[in-house]
Design an enzyme around this catalytic site. Structure first.
Site, PDB file in Angstrom:
ATOM      1  CG  HIS A  17      -1.920  -1.053   1.314  1.00  0.00           C
ATOM      2  ND1 HIS A  17      -2.028  -1.905   2.398  1.00  0.00           N
ATOM      3  CD2 HIS A  17      -2.892  -1.450   0.452  1.00  0.00           C
ATOM      4  CE1 HIS A  17      -3.035  -2.752   2.200  1.00  0.00           C
ATOM      5  NE2 HIS A  17      -3.574  -2.503   1.025  1.00  0.00           N
ATOM      6  CE  LYS A  41     -14.170  -7.376   2.272  1.00  0.00           C
ATOM      7  NZ  LYS A  41     -13.052  -6.665   1.643  1.00  0.00           N
ATOM      8  NE  ARG A  90      -2.541  -7.503  -4.431  1.00  0.00           N
ATOM      9  CZ  ARG A  90      -3.304  -7.552  -3.373  1.00  0.00           C
ATOM     10  NH1 ARG A  90      -2.779  -7.704  -2.190  1.00  0.00           N
ATOM     11  NH2 ARG A  90      -4.614  -7.454  -3.491  1.00  0.00           N
ATOM     12  CB  SER A 128      -4.208  -7.000   4.364  1.00  0.00           C
ATOM     13  OG  SER A 128      -3.972  -5.682   3.933  1.00  0.00           O
TER      14      SER A 128
HETATM   15  P1  ADP Z   1      -9.665  -4.190  -0.659  1.00  0.00           P
HETATM   16  O1  ADP Z   1     -10.361  -5.008   0.375  1.00  0.00           O
HETATM   17  O2  ADP Z   1     -10.468  -3.006  -1.118  1.00  0.00           O
HETATM   18  O3  ADP Z   1      -9.070  -4.964  -1.810  1.00  0.00           O
HETATM   19  P2  ADP Z   1      -6.936  -3.863   0.299  1.00  0.00           P
HETATM   20  O4  ADP Z   1      -6.498  -3.094   1.506  1.00  0.00           O
HETATM   21  O5  ADP Z   1      -6.696  -5.322   0.276  1.00  0.00           O
HETATM   22  O6  ADP Z   1      -8.469  -3.499   0.138  1.00  0.00           O
HETATM   23  O7  ADP Z   1      -6.263  -3.232  -0.998  1.00  0.00           O
HETATM   24  C1  ADP Z   1      -6.452  -1.893  -1.354  1.00  0.00           C
HETATM   25  C2  ADP Z   1      -5.846  -1.652  -2.723  1.00  0.00           C
HETATM   26  O8  ADP Z   1      -4.423  -1.773  -2.653  1.00  0.00           O
HETATM   27  C3  ADP Z   1      -6.292  -2.672  -3.781  1.00  0.00           C
HETATM   28  O9  ADP Z   1      -6.445  -2.001  -5.014  1.00  0.00           O
HETATM   29  C4  ADP Z   1      -5.132  -3.630  -3.858  1.00  0.00           C
HETATM   30  O10 ADP Z   1      -5.028  -4.248  -5.126  1.00  0.00           O
HETATM   31  C5  ADP Z   1      -3.970  -2.693  -3.626  1.00  0.00           C
HETATM   32  N1  ADP Z   1      -2.811  -3.419  -3.116  1.00  0.00           N
HETATM   33  C6  ADP Z   1      -2.697  -4.108  -1.960  1.00  0.00           C
HETATM   34  N2  ADP Z   1      -1.474  -4.665  -1.839  1.00  0.00           N
HETATM   35  C7  ADP Z   1      -0.784  -4.312  -2.953  1.00  0.00           C
HETATM   36  C8  ADP Z   1       0.532  -4.590  -3.461  1.00  0.00           C
HETATM   37  N3  ADP Z   1       1.368  -5.363  -2.783  1.00  0.00           N
HETATM   38  N4  ADP Z   1       0.877  -4.081  -4.662  1.00  0.00           N
HETATM   39  C9  ADP Z   1      -0.001  -3.316  -5.358  1.00  0.00           C
HETATM   40  N5  ADP Z   1      -1.253  -3.029  -4.957  1.00  0.00           N
HETATM   41  C10 ADP Z   1      -1.654  -3.515  -3.775  1.00  0.00           C
END
Ligand code: ADP
Length: 157
Positions: A17, A41, A90, A128
């Site tokens: 992030h 969730k 990803r 995460s």
């Molecule tokens: P959500 O539940 O909305 O997917 P996340 O916190 O998992 O929320 O992810 C938020 C955004 O950050 C998403 O667009 C996700 O693809 C992106 N993201 C998370 N980890 C990475 C990473 N390692 N590289 C690129 N983008 C990421």
């Protein structure tokens, strides 16, 4: 001024992030990290904890603010006067989900664009959920998350 929204669960925030923020911060005038409050969730970290962690991370940037939203993302984006939604990609499985969401959002609000950033290969497997899994199994997560996440996690137990 082009305002972008970076929405997500951030449960917890990872260096993946942070990498996205580092890359979009020079492109947009203002970035709003929007922490999703989704009653369906059950996150590990409360919305307050997630906001706190993202606010600490945002201190490293001069144009990143942190907020939270519930309900339709596009309604939130319109309400705050932003034009762009940022999402990260990803792997192929992300693509399918993101493609569907972006099309749905486009149908609801065609004036809002979703823009995607390809992951930095260094973080392609960092999510995460992977971090939570490693932590639950007793692994060291310090190279995947910012320090504030380690602090908040320590306080949790
Ligand atoms: P959500 O539940 O909305 O997917 P996340 O916190 O998992 O929320 O992810 C938020 C955004 O950050 C998403 O667009 C996700 O693809 C992106 N993201 C998370 N980890 C990475 C990473 N390692 N590289 C690129 N983008 C990421």
């Amino acid at each position: 001024m082009i305002k972008a929204v970076y929405p997500g669960s951030f449960d917890p925030p990872t260096l993946g992030h942070v990498n996205i923020l580092q890359r979009i911060s020079p492109i947009f005038e203002k970035i709003i990290v929007a922490v999703a409050v989704n009653p369906a969730k059950t996150p590990l970290f409360s919305v307050e904890e997630r906001i706190y962690m993202m606010k600490e991370i945002a201190k490293n940037f001069n144009n990143v603010e942190v907020d939270h939203f519930s309900g339709l993302l596009v309604e939130y984006v319109k309400k705050i006067g932003a034009k762009v939604v940022i999402r990260g990609l990803r792997e192929l499985s992300d693509f399918e989900f993101e493609f569907r969401m972006a099309l749905a959002n486009r149908s609801l609000a065609p004036e809002i664009e979703t823009m995607f950033l390809m992951t930095d290969p260094a973080y392609s497997f960092v999510s995460s959920s992977v971090v939570k899994e490693i932590k639950a199994l007793g692994g060291d997560i310090s190279k995947y998350v910012p320090d504030v996440v380690l602090e908040v996690w320590k306080r949790k137990k």
